[in-house]
Design a protein around this motif. Sequence first.
Motif, PDB file in Angstrom:
ATOM      1  N   ALA C 439      33.981  18.043 -22.750  1.00 54.80           N
ATOM      2  CA  ALA C 439      34.760  17.014 -22.061  1.00 54.80           C
ATOM      3  C   ALA C 439      35.774  17.663 -21.138  1.00 54.80           C
ATOM      4  N   HIS C 440      36.471  18.662 -21.656  1.00 52.39           N
ATOM      5  CA  HIS C 440      37.529  19.331 -20.889  1.00 52.39           C
ATOM      6  C   HIS C 440      36.999  19.885 -19.571  1.00 52.39           C
ATOM      7  N   PHE C 441      35.942  20.698 -19.637  1.00 49.17           N
ATOM      8  CA  PHE C 441      35.562  21.327 -18.369  1.00 49.17           C
ATOM      9  C   PHE C 441      34.819  20.380 -17.441  1.00 49.17           C
ATOM     10  N   HIS C 442      34.225  19.313 -18.009  1.00 52.24           N
ATOM     11  CA  HIS C 442      33.644  18.341 -17.075  1.00 52.24           C
ATOM     12  C   HIS C 442      34.729  17.501 -16.412  1.00 52.24           C
ATOM     13  N   TYR C 443      35.834  17.268 -17.125  1.00 51.61           N
ATOM     14  CA  TYR C 443      36.934  16.559 -16.455  1.00 51.61           C
ATOM     15  C   TYR C 443      37.506  17.386 -15.326  1.00 51.61           C
ATOM     16  N   VAL C 444      37.520  18.711 -15.486  1.00 47.31           N
ATOM     17  CA  VAL C 444      38.038  19.542 -14.406  1.00 47.31           C
ATOM     18  C   VAL C 444      36.995  19.691 -13.298  1.00 47.31           C
ATOM     19  N   VAL C 445      35.762  19.994 -13.674  1.00 45.87           N
ATOM     20  CA  VAL C 445      34.794  20.361 -12.642  1.00 45.87           C
ATOM     21  C   VAL C 445      34.046  19.146 -12.082  1.00 45.87           C
ATOM     22  N   PHE C 446      33.688  18.190 -12.934  1.00 44.67           N
ATOM     23  CA  PHE C 446      33.049  17.000 -12.329  1.00 44.67           C
ATOM     24  C   PHE C 446      34.089  15.993 -11.869  1.00 44.67           C
ATOM     25  N   ALA C 447      34.871  15.464 -12.829  1.00 43.34           N
ATOM     26  CA  ALA C 447      35.836  14.431 -12.465  1.00 43.34           C
ATOM     27  C   ALA C 447      36.904  14.988 -11.531  1.00 43.34           C
ATOM     28  N   GLY C 448      37.147  16.288 -11.593  1.00 44.80           N
ATOM     29  CA  GLY C 448      38.087  16.911 -10.676  1.00 44.80           C
ATOM     30  C   GLY C 448      37.400  17.361  -9.399  1.00 44.80           C
ATOM     31  N   SER C 449      36.741  18.519  -9.483  1.00 45.99           N
ATOM     32  CA  SER C 449      36.224  19.131  -8.260  1.00 45.99           C
ATOM     33  C   SER C 449      35.187  18.272  -7.548  1.00 45.99           C
ATOM     34  N   MET C 450      34.266  17.638  -8.296  1.00 47.81           N
ATOM     35  CA  MET C 450      33.242  16.827  -7.613  1.00 47.81           C
ATOM     36  C   MET C 450      33.892  15.667  -6.884  1.00 47.81           C
ATOM     37  N   MET C 451      34.905  15.039  -7.511  1.00 51.50           N
ATOM     38  CA  MET C 451      35.590  13.941  -6.836  1.00 51.50           C
ATOM     39  C   MET C 451      36.294  14.452  -5.583  1.00 51.50           C
ATOM     40  N   ALA C 452      36.876  15.659  -5.679  1.00 48.12           N
ATOM     41  CA  ALA C 452      37.529  16.231  -4.507  1.00 48.12           C
ATOM     42  C   ALA C 452      36.504  16.540  -3.418  1.00 48.12           C
ATOM     43  N   ILE C 453      35.306  16.965  -3.849  1.00 49.40           N
ATOM     44  CA  ILE C 453      34.263  17.239  -2.854  1.00 49.40           C
ATOM     45  C   ILE C 453      33.865  15.942  -2.156  1.00 49.40           C
ATOM     46  N   PHE C 454      33.713  14.870  -2.950  1.00 45.66           N
ATOM     47  CA  PHE C 454      33.411  13.575  -2.317  1.00 45.66           C
ATOM     48  C   PHE C 454      34.537  13.183  -1.360  1.00 45.66           C
ATOM     49  N   ALA C 455      35.794  13.325  -1.809  1.00 46.44           N
ATOM     50  CA  ALA C 455      36.928  12.976  -0.946  1.00 46.44           C
ATOM     51  C   ALA C 455      36.841  13.769   0.352  1.00 46.44           C
ATOM     52  N   ALA C 456      36.567  15.076   0.220  1.00 43.01           N
ATOM     53  CA  ALA C 456      36.532  15.938   1.397  1.00 43.01           C
ATOM     54  C   ALA C 456      35.381  15.548   2.317  1.00 43.01           C
ATOM     55  N   ILE C 457      34.236  15.189   1.724  1.00 42.59           N
ATOM     56  CA  ILE C 457      33.111  14.789   2.571  1.00 42.59           C
ATOM     57  C   ILE C 457      33.470  13.528   3.352  1.00 42.59           C
ATOM     58  N   TYR C 458      34.018  12.516   2.663  1.00 36.57           N
ATOM     59  CA  TYR C 458      34.398  11.292   3.376  1.00 36.57           C
ATOM     60  C   TYR C 458      35.469  11.566   4.427  1.00 36.57           C
ATOM     61  N   HIS C 459      36.389  12.496   4.121  1.00 38.26           N
ATOM     62  CA  HIS C 459      37.505  12.756   5.016  1.00 38.26           C
ATOM     63  C   HIS C 459      37.079  13.537   6.250  1.00 38.26           C
ATOM     64  N   TRP C 460      36.272  14.561   6.082  1.00 41.92           N
ATOM     65  CA  TRP C 460      35.933  15.421   7.225  1.00 41.92           C
ATOM     66  C   TRP C 460      34.584  15.075   7.842  1.00 41.92           C
ATOM     67  N   PHE C 461      33.867  14.101   7.277  1.00 39.02           N
ATOM     68  CA  PHE C 461      32.601  13.662   7.870  1.00 39.02           C
ATOM     69  C   PHE C 461      32.766  13.313   9.353  1.00 39.02           C
ATOM     70  N   PRO C 462      33.816  12.545   9.719  1.00 39.06           N
ATOM     71  CA  PRO C 462      33.973  12.206  11.138  1.00 39.06           C
ATOM     72  C   PRO C 462      34.091  13.440  12.022  1.00 39.06           C
ATOM     73  N   LYS C 463      34.737  14.487  11.514  1.00 38.43           N
ATOM     74  CA  LYS C 463      34.835  15.716  12.312  1.00 38.43           C
ATOM     75  C   LYS C 463      33.470  16.388  12.403  1.00 38.43           C
ATOM     76  N   MET C 464      32.702  16.342  11.302  1.00 45.50           N
ATOM     77  CA  MET C 464      31.422  17.043  11.277  1.00 45.50           C
ATOM     78  C   MET C 464      30.387  16.380  12.183  1.00 45.50           C
ATOM     79  N   PHE C 465      30.380  15.036  12.197  1.00 47.63           N
ATOM     80  CA  PHE C 465      29.277  14.349  12.875  1.00 47.63           C
ATOM     81  C   PHE C 465      29.737  13.422  13.993  1.00 47.63           C
ATOM     82  N   GLY C 466      31.047  13.317  14.194  1.00 42.40           N
ATOM     83  CA  GLY C 466      31.531  12.436  15.249  1.00 42.40           C
ATOM     84  C   GLY C 466      31.414  10.965  14.896  1.00 42.40           C
ATOM     85  N   ARG C 467      31.015  10.676  13.664  1.00 43.71           N
ATOM     86  CA  ARG C 467      30.914   9.293  13.201  1.00 43.71           C
ATOM     87  C   ARG C 467      31.543   9.205  11.828  1.00 43.71           C
ATOM     88  N   ALA C 468      32.086   8.032  11.503  1.00 47.25           N
ATOM     89  CA  ALA C 468      32.722   7.869  10.199  1.00 47.25           C
ATOM     90  C   ALA C 468      31.714   7.309   9.211  1.00 47.25           C
TER      91      ALA C 468
END
Lengths: 262, 209, 610
Positions: C439-468
Amino acid sequence: MSSLKHFLLRAVITLLFLAVPILGVWTFVKAEEWGLWFPPTYSTYGPSIDFLFDVIMWMVAVTFVGTELLLVWFFFRYSKKDATRATYTHGNHTLEMVWTAIPALLLIFVAFSQMKAWSTVKINFPEDGPYTVAKPLMEIYASQFDWRVRYPDAQGNFEGADVIEVPYDITVPADTKVVLRLKSRDVLHSFFVPVFRLKQDAVPGMEIPVWFEATRPGDYDLICAELCGWGHYKMAGKIHVLPKDEFASWLAKQRENLYAKD
Amino acid sequence: MSEALAAYDPAVDAPAHHHPVYDYDSGPPVERGKFAIWLFLATEIMFFSGLIGAYIVLRSAAKSWPDPQERLAVDITAFNTFLLITSSWTMVKAVFAAKAGERGKLLAWLAATIAIGASFVSIQVYEYIQLIHEGAIPKIDIFWSTFYAMTGFHGTHVVVGVIWLSCVWFKALGGGYTVRNNLGVELAGLYWHFVDLVWVLLFTIVYLF
Amino acid sequence: MSTHAHAPAHEAKPLGIDPPGTTHVSHEHHEFGFLRKYIFSTDHKVIGLQFLFTGLVMLLLGGLMAMAIRWQLAYPWTEMPVLGRLLFPATGGVTTPEGYTMLFTMHGTLMIFFVVIPLLTGTFGNYLIPLMLGAPDMAFPRLNMLGYWFWWPGIFCILLSFGAEGGGPAAGWTAYPPLSTIESAAPGSNWGQNWMLISLTFVGVSSMMGAVNYVTTIVKMRAPGMTFFRMPLSIWSLLVAALLQLFALPVLTAATFMQLFDRLFDAGFFTPTGVIINNVSPEAIGQAAGGHPLLWQHLFWFYAHPAVYILVVPSMGFVSDILAVHGRKPIFGYKPMVYSICGIAGLGFIVWGHHMFMSGMNPSVGLVFMTATIMIALPSAVKVFNWLGTLWGARIQVTTPMLFAVSFVAMFIIGGLSGIWMASTPVDIYIHDTYIIVAHFHYVVFAGSMMAIFAAIYHWFPKMFGRAMNETLGKIHFVGTFIALNGVFYMMHQLGLAGLMRRTADPYAYETYAHLQPMNQFISWCAFALLGWQIFFVLNFFGSMVWGKRVGRNPWNACSLEWEAPSPPGHGNFDKPLAVYHGPYEYGVPDAPKDFVPQTQKAVGFQVHA
């Protein structure tokens, strides 16, 4: 976006975040009822480990609920549509000091409060009882995928004709400080007895002592807690805790059987 | 507050045509390549620390450890060590020649370094062949396991160094280095010195003690 | 893509605040063919996207393995639907005991080395570092390309290992010897384990090439005025992660080579004397002995504990940036944030022993590791408090990246706090290797890092592809993912407290665990829902590339430099000279014409933070 839609969105997300501390605490409260809590503890040092768990649990619970509620409140409060700008601040030195120093003190307290229990279980082995590190009650020999138990002969030797060897079942006396010697024949294993709160890896090439004092006679699960191959899941053993006098007669009977075989 | 996502506005958002590439230098006054090679050497230090650390742990935990002088040809390897240290000196000369823009000297000193490096490897290969002929292979015992792992990885590094220096030599032959542009020689040199240094350490702990 | 002409150097000179040593170089360049432009590209943006696409495919693979694991835990030894026939054709879709060990070994290895590390450092490290610093590309573009292509033999070998004769590696991602080194100990794994070790070596070389590049770029290629303390926290965290990789990874490489020596040349690094495996003594069949199994654990965790921070530190940086942009408020305590990242990394090198409390390591040494480990909670706590401080008084925009970023904070609190139990040696005696660790390391790596990766994808997608990306679909994706992931991982804490061991194919054989099956079934169904729900992400991700709303340079009204470039940026990134005047978090500045002041805008008529 219309303001009603915006409000609903905020409300849904807020409730979602709010559910984390609420359900989080609720499941911990209910856990015992659902059988998802510690098994009972039947060793002398077990309660001290459970106590330390509880101490940390209360600290963690307060921090968890506190920070999550702040998060939920900030999210709800500051996602309101507002014509003004955000509070322009880059931080606060005093606050930083406070929230560095207080957790630091708490954490140091946590670290120091652990030391005694750890020493009891893993460092200071009993020296006054009938069994010591040099003269353990038995040797446990783990191998893929069973536990073999050897009781020494009268001179305390683990080799020779008078050694009693039993597979899977470990019989020990209650209310006695029992020292065992843990060995492995092949790969890593781990000697885990949940009700004693005891766990120790068995490492090939090493002899590692473990000790416990069982407080209640009965039969308990012994579980292998370190991946040891395809059969790891079924490397089960049993610990039989017998009252002191019963244990003595049990051991005597084992010896008799041994000689009877000869 | 405006809508979260600002819309596309060709007046400001369209990319400008015909512009140069803007490349800035912000850091300490050291070339990028040199900075990077120091980082790379740091990783190499960690790599050999892992190997040497494992060796020290295994050796101190062992009940008995064979006397390396009985098992290994220490005198030949001592000569080999001397060779490799000499090559560090020739390498320094090569870098000086490159900085002075003297192509002939650069080629000569580089050639010397390459030749010495190649002899080092040859002598080591000879030692290996002798040992393997006598049946001393990694699976005999932990002494040979560690010996081959450590000297083998070092030897691989020397081979890479010799190849690298040969590339530098060919570039120098074609006049690829000038008084102003000779970083390539220096980088290869830094790596070469590192490899020498590691060998001195390995020779001391594997052969002498 | 724009074409660039050769311009005289003086034209490139930015506005007057050059530190000494600044040079302005113009390169000539030309349009490339398809292959050079999209496949063997040296452009950091293309390489970043290559890492993104490859990483997402690997995420799906690792996720499917998790599903197979969850099926076995919910309904042991029954026919697994869909995947079963593929994974276990010989048994008609029923998991085999050795197959189960291979599944969790591969799940862990894939997720760590082929999903989270490459997505965080490979994708966003490559994409963001030059853009956020104002650089035209990485310091060594060709080395960068090589770094990506060295990843492929790694992928190839790890997939090969799963299909190797006798099956894949079966000793866990931690590959503890002697189980991993003596072939007869895990009868299935012949070449599987070798391929895995070779694969990790390739991945290591790839990461090292990236890390050298990142550090050099960050130190040497900042735009004029971009001092270290004006860098966005994403850059700080990527710098720290790169340093962790540089200093920790070579030790793993050395250790994997030693294990390969043991396996291929019968060396004895990790084989102690006197073991008998499958009724055969390794020494009797001519293998060397005299090594020590704990040596591997020390070397492995010396790398793998810092690696745990490589898995989470970059996401902390991304989340900090996203919270500031979408909260329209400066980050609270920028410097404490920087220091705490450095503190986590520094302490991260001296805590590896907490993975070995039960290993037979000297228990007194355990106390030292415990103290260091407990203290590492301090910088993590400082970060959480500063994120809360950032949200306080913010003007939160309820956007998808913001939701994922806030949920990162909420979830990281859980993952961080449960770590205190594990660090405390006496408590760890009981919970070591139980599901509370899972539970501990999945909260850090999935619920933490994976969520941050999703956040980053949604946030920088417009820069990457010129579309939101689509906001409605994004929010649906968020809500379902958030609920399902908590359903999967939260109750694992309680399972662990009940004593449930990890890596156990059929726990219900034990009396102690027999009553835990219903909860495991609940968790498994949440896991299936979690994977299924990602369809909304997949649709949104690919759909938005084509149909997404066209956006300009700076759709989120953000301050940092990447938003000065066109979306998507052309070759060489910036089409105008840059100069940086202040830090990256000037939001809600009083008296400024807009509520944000980009880093390139000089504060005239109002005050910003230095």
